[in-house]
Design an enzyme around this catalytic site. Sequence first.
Site, mmCIF file in Angstrom:
data_model
loop_
_atom_site.group_PDB
_atom_site.id
_atom_site.type_symbol
_atom_site.label_atom_id
_atom_site.label_comp_id
_atom_site.label_asym_id
_atom_site.label_seq_id
_atom_site.Cartn_x
_atom_site.Cartn_y
_atom_site.Cartn_z
ATOM 1 N N ASP A 103 35.433 -12.470 96.567
ATOM 2 C CA ASP A 103 35.285 -11.571 98.470
ATOM 3 C C ASP A 103 35.257 -10.008 97.922
ATOM 4 O OD1 ASP A 103 38.072 -12.248 97.543
ATOM 5 O OD2 ASP A 103 37.846 -12.857 99.535
ATOM 6 N N ASP A 172 44.308 -22.018 107.493
ATOM 7 C CA ASP A 172 43.678 -22.441 108.190
ATOM 8 C C ASP A 172 42.537 -23.222 106.695
ATOM 9 O OD1 ASP A 172 42.202 -20.662 106.519
ATOM 10 O OD2 ASP A 172 41.580 -19.594 109.333
ATOM 11 N N HIS A 174 40.989 -22.378 104.650
ATOM 12 C CA HIS A 174 39.769 -21.525 104.179
ATOM 13 C C HIS A 174 39.869 -20.402 102.193
ATOM 14 C CE1 HIS A 174 42.046 -17.761 105.371
ATOM 15 N NE2 HIS A 174 40.918 -17.420 104.205
ATOM 16 N N GLU A 179 35.530 -19.320 106.168
ATOM 17 C CA GLU A 179 36.468 -19.639 106.956
ATOM 18 C C GLU A 179 36.028 -20.747 108.009
ATOM 19 O OE1 GLU A 179 35.900 -15.525 108.807
ATOM 20 O OE2 GLU A 179 38.135 -14.992 108.316
#
Length: 328
Positions: A103, A172, A174, A179
Site C-alpha cells: 500500500d 481491527d 485489517h 479495513e
Amino acid sequence: MTGSGSCDKTDVSQHLTAQLKNRVFSERAGTMRLVILDDYDLASEWAAKYIRNRIIQFKPSADRYFSLGLPTGSTPYGCYQKLIEYYRNGDISFKYVKTFNMDEYVGLPRAHPESYHSYMWNNFFKHIDIKPANAHILDGNAEDLEAECQAFEQKIAEAGGIELFVGGIGPDGHIAFNEPGSSLVSRTRVKTLAKDTIVANARFFGNDLSKVPTMALTVGVGTVMDAKEVMDQNHTDIFSSTTSCLLHCSLVMILITGAHKAFALYKAIEEGVNHMWTVSAFQQHPRTIFVCDEDATLELRVKTVKYFKGLMHVHNKLVDPVLSIKDQ
C-alpha cells in the site's frame, strides 16, 4: 537393450509421477500454521529465516526472479533488520528478487518521511542489493489512480504472481488498507481510510489529524489470496497432462505481535471468515503461516495455544537448517 531401457524409463516416469501427485496434493491440501515465539525479536528472526530459506530454495536467476510481497509498519521492522544482517554476512542476495509493497498513501510526497516509499528505502531497500527497478511501490501521486492500481496488478501478473506475500495487520484485523467491511475478493484499488485508521496514524504526523492522508492505494484481499498455476515444460514428454500442471500456490505469511493485536489474532484463527475482520480470509488460503509472539496469543483458548505449540517441532523444520548462498 530396448526393452530394458523402456522399462527403466517407465519406472522413472512412475516414480516422478508419484512424486508430482504428492506435491500437487500437498499444495492443494495445505494446512494453516500458527507459529508462536516467545517475543517480538524471536518472531522477527523466525520470519526472516523463513524468507531467507524460501528465496535460496527457489534459486532465483536473471531469467527466474523470486517475487516477494512486503508490508510496512512497526511489526516487520525487526524482520527487515535481520534480513539486512543476513545480506551483510553474505548469506543471501536480493539481486534477482522483485518486491511488491502492499500500500501507499494518496497525495503524500514520495520523499515525505512517512510515505511508505521512504519507509521501505530507509529501513530495507537501500541496505541490500535489490535493483531499484525491481522494487515496486504504488504511486500515490499518479495522475490516474485507477490506472495506477490496474498497472500494479499487471506488474504482479507479468512477474508470474507472488511467491511469498508477507503481511502485517492492524488491531481491527485489517491487512494492508483492507479495513473492516472490505470485499474479500477485492483487487488493488483506491481506498478511503476509516476514521479509526486516521486517528491511529496521527502519531506519525505530530498528532495533527489534518496532516494525516485520508486516502490510500492498497492491494486487495483477493490480490494477496491469489494462487497461480505453472506448467512444467521440461517433462511434458514423461508426464500426462493431468499431472504436468502444478497448483503452485503463493504463500502468505502474516506477522502479528503485541497484546493489542491479540483479539485480531483470535478472530483470524478461532472464528469464521468475516469481511469485518479481513485477516480471517486467510483461513481459506491453502498455505498460510501466522507468525506471532506470546503477547498476541492472549485472547486464544488455552487448548488452541497448546495445540499449535505442540507443532513447533514441525514448523521449525521450515527454518532449520538455515540456508546460505555460500553453500551453493
